[in-house]
Design an enzyme around this catalytic site. Structure first.
Site, short mmCIF file in Angstrom:
data_model
loop_
_atom_site.label_atom_id
_atom_site.label_comp_id
_atom_site.label_asym_id
_atom_site.label_seq_id
_atom_site.Cartn_x
_atom_site.Cartn_y
_atom_site.Cartn_z
N SER A 136 0.87 -1.68 0.03
CA SER A 136 -0.03 0.01 -0.01
C SER A 136 0.99 1.19 -0.47
O SER A 136 1.77 1.50 1.09
CB SER A 136 -0.85 0.05 1.28
OG SER A 136 -1.69 0.73 1.31
N LYS A 162 -1.29 -1.02 -4.21
CA LYS A 162 -2.80 -0.14 -3.60
C LYS A 162 -2.25 0.96 -3.80
O LYS A 162 -1.33 1.45 -2.74
CB LYS A 162 -2.61 -1.05 -2.50
CG LYS A 162 -3.65 -0.20 -1.78
CD LYS A 162 -4.84 -1.12 -0.60
CE LYS A 162 -4.50 0.17 0.61
NZ LYS A 162 -5.09 -0.64 1.14
N LYS A 164 -3.53 5.34 -2.96
CA LYS A 164 -3.99 5.81 -2.44
C LYS A 164 -5.20 7.03 -2.99
O LYS A 164 -4.16 7.72 -4.13
CB LYS A 164 -3.50 6.33 -0.89
CG LYS A 164 -3.73 5.54 0.02
CD LYS A 164 -4.36 4.98 1.04
CE LYS A 164 -3.96 4.03 1.68
NZ LYS A 164 -5.03 3.50 2.92
N ASP A 189 -7.28 3.04 -2.90
CA ASP A 189 -8.50 2.94 -1.98
C ASP A 189 -8.65 4.20 -0.94
O ASP A 189 -7.78 4.76 -1.47
CB ASP A 189 -7.26 2.53 -0.52
CG ASP A 189 -7.64 2.65 1.00
OD1 ASP A 189 -8.77 2.89 1.15
OD2 ASP A 189 -7.10 2.19 1.96
N GLU A 214 -10.99 0.56 -2.90
CA GLU A 214 -11.41 0.24 -1.13
C GLU A 214 -12.20 1.50 -0.99
O GLU A 214 -11.77 2.11 -0.72
CB GLU A 214 -9.82 -0.22 -0.97
CG GLU A 214 -9.91 -0.33 0.38
CD GLU A 214 -8.48 -1.26 1.27
OE1 GLU A 214 -7.73 -1.66 0.17
OE2 GLU A 214 -8.15 -0.60 2.63
N ASP A 239 -13.37 -1.18 3.75
CA ASP A 239 -12.19 -1.86 5.70
C ASP A 239 -12.45 -1.23 6.28
O ASP A 239 -13.43 -1.69 6.97
CB ASP A 239 -11.12 -0.66 4.31
CG ASP A 239 -9.83 -1.00 5.12
OD1 ASP A 239 -10.18 -1.28 6.45
OD2 ASP A 239 -9.12 -0.54 5.06
N LYS A 263 -8.84 -6.73 8.97
CA LYS A 263 -7.87 -6.53 9.67
C LYS A 263 -7.50 -6.85 10.93
O LYS A 263 -8.94 -6.19 11.67
CB LYS A 263 -7.40 -5.20 9.47
CG LYS A 263 -7.04 -4.26 8.68
CD LYS A 263 -7.00 -2.98 8.93
CE LYS A 263 -6.88 -2.37 7.90
NZ LYS A 263 -6.56 -1.04 7.41
N GLY A 291 -3.04 -3.59 6.76
CA GLY A 291 -2.35 -3.47 7.62
C GLY A 291 -2.70 -2.11 8.35
O GLY A 291 -3.47 -1.43 8.03
O1 OSB Z 1 -6.72 2.13 4.66
O2 OSB Z 1 -5.50 0.36 4.27
C1 OSB Z 1 -5.85 1.19 4.55
C2 OSB Z 1 -2.70 2.57 6.87
C3 OSB Z 1 -3.01 2.52 8.39
C4 OSB Z 1 -4.28 3.14 7.84
C5 OSB Z 1 -5.30 2.59 6.89
C6 OSB Z 1 -4.54 1.99 6.22
C7 OSB Z 1 -3.59 2.15 5.26
C8 OSB Z 1 -2.69 1.46 4.43
C9 OSB Z 1 -1.28 0.34 4.54
O3 OSB Z 1 -3.36 1.14 3.40
C10 OSB Z 1 -1.01 -0.28 5.63
C11 OSB Z 1 -0.31 -1.51 5.88
O4 OSB Z 1 1.57 -0.94 5.23
O5 OSB Z 1 0.20 -1.34 6.84
MG MG Z 2 -7.93 1.30 3.06
#
Ligand code: OSB
Ligand code: MG
Length: 368
Positions: A136, A162, A164, A189, A214, A239, A263, A291
């Site tokens: 991500s 992934k 953002k 996402d 996402e 999520d 998660k 994560g």
């Molecule tokens: O939306 O999945 C998410 C990180 C922090 C809060 C929300 C998210 C994320 C990530 C990264 O997308 C996940 C990771 O690398 O641990």
């Molecule tokens: Mg997410």
């Protein structure tokens, strides 16, 4: 088993690069470490993963500490627990606060695995000996910078990218990535940055063959996600909206998603995560492990749950060195050719660096 002492540590860990999403930036992550000791002296480790601000979910690092100290730990301390699945039920009288519940429940699972002389993965029911990993990538100042990061991660072997997105950095960005990198496994996402009014814009994304989008809409909006999913060919992955098995059942009933980002911390622990995994498999909903920018303990728990057979898409559990200069476990978690090998050592599968934690901690609270 019976817990006789629980120690809470808080520490700040600086990330190699700030992680930027539509809801904010994380640079210095507050890590809450839970050390649970049972009557025979076995030690289990858990991690509190909430951020400092309540912008991803309503929890924060401070609410986690408050809930653990004043409500959750008093429920489990000195109580006979035959199996960690009981913890979820013991916590039923406490509303939500999923990340706080998960932090102590994880430590109890670690103890249980050791007492029964098995790996945490096996104790949960996991069968895979290696798990597939994607990455991500946070928002970047420019497209060119994002391209460079994507290129680097693809070269490192991560199995899917992934990105953002947020209003103004969405369709054009995805189009540019497709032009530059062709048909790579790609998903986006939004972290709840859109509303149903944005349907025409989100529909545009259908052209680019994303694996999924996402959490495009609000964290608590299963109904509007259902309306959106009916109009999109791109699968919606939820999520933030999924905090329990009951939420997944409602989402399936309504047709709010085709994929679940699972998660452990967001759903209150390993037991609930397992139940959601099983239900998704039964219902034909794809599921993968997300994560929370975890340090090593949370990351080890993520690896263990990802070894369940129903996790059929690459997870977000990148290697420790992607986030941290130095992790709190030994060895650190390593991703090779896009895979993590599931540890075959008893319990968590990694050694927790207690002296490093003691040295880094800005708070230490002992409950007994
Ligand atoms: O939306 O999945 C998410 C990180 C922090 C809060 C929300 C998210 C994320 C990530 C990264 O997308 C996940 C990771 O690398 O641990
Ligand atoms: Mg997410």
């Amino acid at each position: 088993m019976k817990l006789t002492e629980v120690t809470l540590y808080t520490m700040k860990m600086r990330m190699k690069t700030p992680f930027i999403t539509s809801f904010g930036t994380v640079q210095d992550k507050t890590v809450i470490v839970i050390k649970a000791t049972d009557e025979t002296g076995v030690i289990g480790w858990g991690e509190g993963v909430a951020f400092d601000a309540p912008s991803y979910t309503e929890e924060t690092a401070k609410t986690t500490l408050h809930m653990l100290q004043d409500f959750l730990i008093p429920i489990v301390l000195h109580r006979e627990i035959a199996h960690p699945d009981e913890v979820n039920r013991l916590f039923q009288s406490i509303r939500r606060n999923m990340m706080a519940k998960s932090a102590i429940e994880g430590g109890i699972w670690d103890i249980y695995a050791q007492l029964t002389n098995q790996t945490l993965a096996a104790a949960i029911g996991g069968t895979r000996d290696k798990i597939e990993i994607g990455i991500s990538i946070g928002l970047q100042p420019t497209n060119e910078q994002l391209f460079q990061v994507i290129e680097k991660r693809l070269n490192e072997g991560y199995k899917r990218i992934k990105i953002k997105i947020k209003p103004g950095k969405d369709v054009g960005l995805v189009r540019a990535i497709r032009e530059r990198f062709g048909n790579i496994p790609l998903m986006a996402d939004a972290n709840s940055a859109y509303t149903i009014e944005d349907l025409p814009l989100l529909k545009e994304l259908d052209k680019y063959g994303l694996m999924m989008i996402e959490q495009p809409l609000a964290y608590d909006d299963l109904v509007e996600h259902a309306i959106l999913q009916k109009k999109l060919t791109t699968p919606i992955c939820l999520d933030e909206s999924i905090t329990s098995l009951a939420d997944v059942k409602r989402a399936v009933m309504l047709g709010s998603c085709k994929v679940v980002n699972l998660k452990i911390a967001r759903v209150g622990g390993i037991t609930e995560a397992k139940n959601i995994h099983d239900y998704c498999v039964e219902q034909g909903i794809a599921v993968w492990c997300g994560g929370m920018l975890e340090a090593g303990i949370g990351r080890a728990h993520a690896v263990a749950i990802s070894s369940l057979s129903g996790f059929t898409m690459p997870g977000d559990t990148a290697g420790s060195s992607h986030y941290w200069y130095e992790d709190i476990i030994e060895p650190e978690i390593i991703v090779e050719n896009g895979f993590i090998e599931v540890s075959n050592k008893t319990g968590l599968g990694y050694k927790v660096r207690q002296s490093f934690i003691e040295q880094m901690a800005d708070q230490k609270i002992v409950l007994s």
